[in-house]
Design a protein around this motif. Structure first.
Motif, short mmCIF file in Angstrom:
data_model
loop_
_atom_site.label_atom_id
_atom_site.label_comp_id
_atom_site.label_asym_id
_atom_site.label_seq_id
_atom_site.Cartn_x
_atom_site.Cartn_y
_atom_site.Cartn_z
N SER A 1 0.82 -1.20 0.00
CA SER A 1 0.00 0.00 0.00
C SER A 1 0.87 1.26 0.00
N GLY B 1 0.89 4.12 -2.69
CA GLY B 1 0.50 5.46 -2.24
C GLY B 1 1.54 6.51 -2.60
N ALA C 1 3.67 11.77 -1.47
CA ALA C 1 2.55 10.96 -1.92
C ALA C 1 1.39 11.86 -2.34
N GLY D 1 -3.24 2.31 -1.27
CA GLY D 1 -2.53 3.54 -0.97
C GLY D 1 -2.72 4.01 0.46
N SER D 2 -3.69 3.41 1.18
CA SER D 2 -3.95 3.84 2.55
C SER D 2 -3.21 2.94 3.54
N ARG E 1 -8.76 8.28 -4.30
CA ARG E 1 -7.54 7.66 -3.80
C ARG E 1 -7.26 8.12 -2.40
#
Lengths: 233, 288
Positions: free
Chosen positions: B26, B30, B172, B235-236, B288
């Protein structure tokens, strides 16, 4: 403080700005005026170092910075409020401000934060909030404070009043005067020519990527072309 | 009822470890915007580092996992500078080719260097269990979970309380603005890729304490990894940790109604349902 000679550049082989010469003296406020697509943002990107292709001279306090990578220019004293604000949306307002001081990497930022809060008390109230949840005007305040946290000698603002309510525009322009009173030089890009000319000492008018006109704000206010084209008088 | 509690407890402990494995994937997405299909192979390498540290240095795999992190962090940062950096702005197809190619190279290198056999570690506590109320708690699951919690807490501290962490988050969210304020984003990309792959490797070391490693260990975990990350929102970081726990619990609860060999069926079903109905993940926002 900033001296630009014969600067050309753009995003590919074809230059967007060509042979531009421009000066900003220590502690001066200068406006960069012109219509959309005149090349104002391109010129700003050349100064802060994010323009892909540049030739010519940009000297900052005597040092040629044209080849210096963008991330090393802020430490010299050039801080930028980019067009569209570009705050770090998911970070807190306080972390946004701290990122402004990233090149110094010190936790001892109390007096810098106090200066920002004196300029915009609203930013102090919003410290813990994610910057992306603020209104456009508040985000602009955060973007300006973030740039001030870098401790700049020259503050470059790209369309700080774009999309803001008239009251907010007045507040932002008032803040620019206060910043300049601290001895920080200002380069202000504006489409809102009449109110920009009330803030600055001098101005340059950009047309199709070249400087068409320059002078003190009084000269520009009285200039026929400026009055007809930009002030609508 | 007790069976359900037991399954939840097992799921929580295993899921915490899944979170650490998946958080690396992730993080890489991210910060770099790249889906690293070779992520699970970096985990496999971490398992081997922990195995060799146990075999030749006598280190417990939970301690050896720290070595896994350091070794794979360096390897990951190097891979980013030499390979990934070249395709940062390339079309997605080129990015997929590179990371899938990396997967094949890493898996076959492991086969060449370490051979095909499954390797396991032996620890004193492996077969022990505690009784907490009516619930059995395996000591190796519990210690793995504790290690996972410490790693997650450490990651959170690094990301929120240090300059490098702030720079990673800023990059990011807005690489252009980060550059304006002095962040050398190329360096941050290498650090973030090293950190992401290193965390998966660290998770691999933890997994080894109750499991085995072989050159194909990566493919065992790749779907799990992607399920966790998609569940939490790609991405989290927080989403991956929570997603790990949820996936662990689902896997473990499914064994109550299905044979244990089918526990991945539940996982795949959820993965497909998620992609169909909520592709942004449970915690992720659509953008996102």
């Amino acid at each position: 403080m900033l001296r630009m000679r014969d600067l050309s550049g753009g995003y590919g082989p074809r230059p967007v700005i060509s042979r531009i010469s421009l000066d900003i003296a220590e502690g001066e406020t200068v406006a960069l005026l012109g219509a959309n697509t005149a090349g104002k943002t391109t010129l700003i990107r050349a100064i802060v170092g994010t323009l892909p292709s540049v030739s010519g001279v940009i000297a900052f306090e005597g040092r040629d910075i044209v080849q210096l990578p963008a991330h090393r220019r802020v430490a010299l004293g050039i801080a930028c409020v980019p067009e569209g604000r570009h705050v770090f949306g998911q970070m807190s307002v306080r972390d946004n401000l701290m990122m402004g001081a990233y090149h110094r990497r010190t936790e001892d930022l109390g007096s810098d934060l106090a200066d920002c809060f004196a300029l915009f008390p609203r930013v102090r109230e919003r410290q813990a909030q994610a910057a992306g949840t603020l209104s456009g005007g508040e985000q602009q305040m955060v973007a300006i404070c973030r740039a001030l946290m870098a401790g700049p000698r020259l503050l470059v603002l790209d369309e700080p009043s774009h999309g803001l309510a008239p009251l907010m525009v007045a507040e932002v322009h008032g803040a620019i005067r206060k910043v300049n009173a601290r001895g920080i030089g200002v380069l202000l890009v504006e489409q809102n020519v009449s109110s920009a000319l009330k803030v600055v000492d001098r101005g340059y008018v950009l047309e199709s990527g070249a400087i068409a006109l320059s002078g003190t704000s009084r000269d520009l206010q009285d200039n026929d072309t400026v009055r007809r084209t930009y002030l609508g008088i | 009822m007790i069976a359900v509690l037991q399954a939840l407890a097992d799921g929580l402990m295993i899921g915490g470890v899944y979170g650490v494995i998946a958080v690396g994937l992730s993080l890489v997405f991210g910060v770099l915007g790249i889906v690293n299909f070779a992520q699970a192979e970096f985990m496999m390498l971490g398992m081997y580092v922990a195995w060799f540290a146990w075999r030749y240095l006598g280190l417990d795999p939970l301690v050896g996992a720290a070595l896994s992190f350091v070794a794979v962090f360096c390897l990951g940062a190097l891979v980013q500078r030499l390979l990934i950096q070249r395709i940062m702005k390339a079309p997605p197809v080129a990015q997929i080719f590179l990371t899938v190619g990396l997967l094949i190279v890493l898996e076959n290198s492991a086969l060449l260097l370490f051979g095909p056999e499954f390797r396991t570690v032996k620890t004193a506590y492996q077969t022990r269990a505690l009784m907490i109320g009516p619930i059995f708690v395996s000591v190796s699951y519990l210690s793995a979970f504790v290690a996972a919690v410490i790693v997650s807490g450490g990651l959170w501290l690094v990301l929120t309380r240090t300059w490098i962490g702030r720079a990673i988050r800023a990059t990011a969210q807005n690489p252009m603005a980060a550059t304006l304020f002095g962040v050398d984003t190329r360096w941050i990309y290498a650090v973030a890729f090293g950190l992401g792959t290193g965390l998966s490797a660290l998770g691999g070391g933890i997994v080894l304490s109750y499991s085995s490693v072989s050159p194909t260990s990566g493919s065992q975990y790749v779907v799990l990894m992607f399920t966790v990350v998609v569940l939490g929102g790609l991405g989290s970081v927080m989403g991956a940790l929570v997603g790990g726990v949820i996936v662990g619990m689902i896997q473990s609860l499914s064994t109550l109604v299905m044979p244990i060999q089918l526990q991945n069926l539940a996982l795949f079903t959820i993965f497909i349902a998620l992609l169909a109905f909520r592709p942004q993940g449970l915690l992720g926002s659509p953008s996102r």
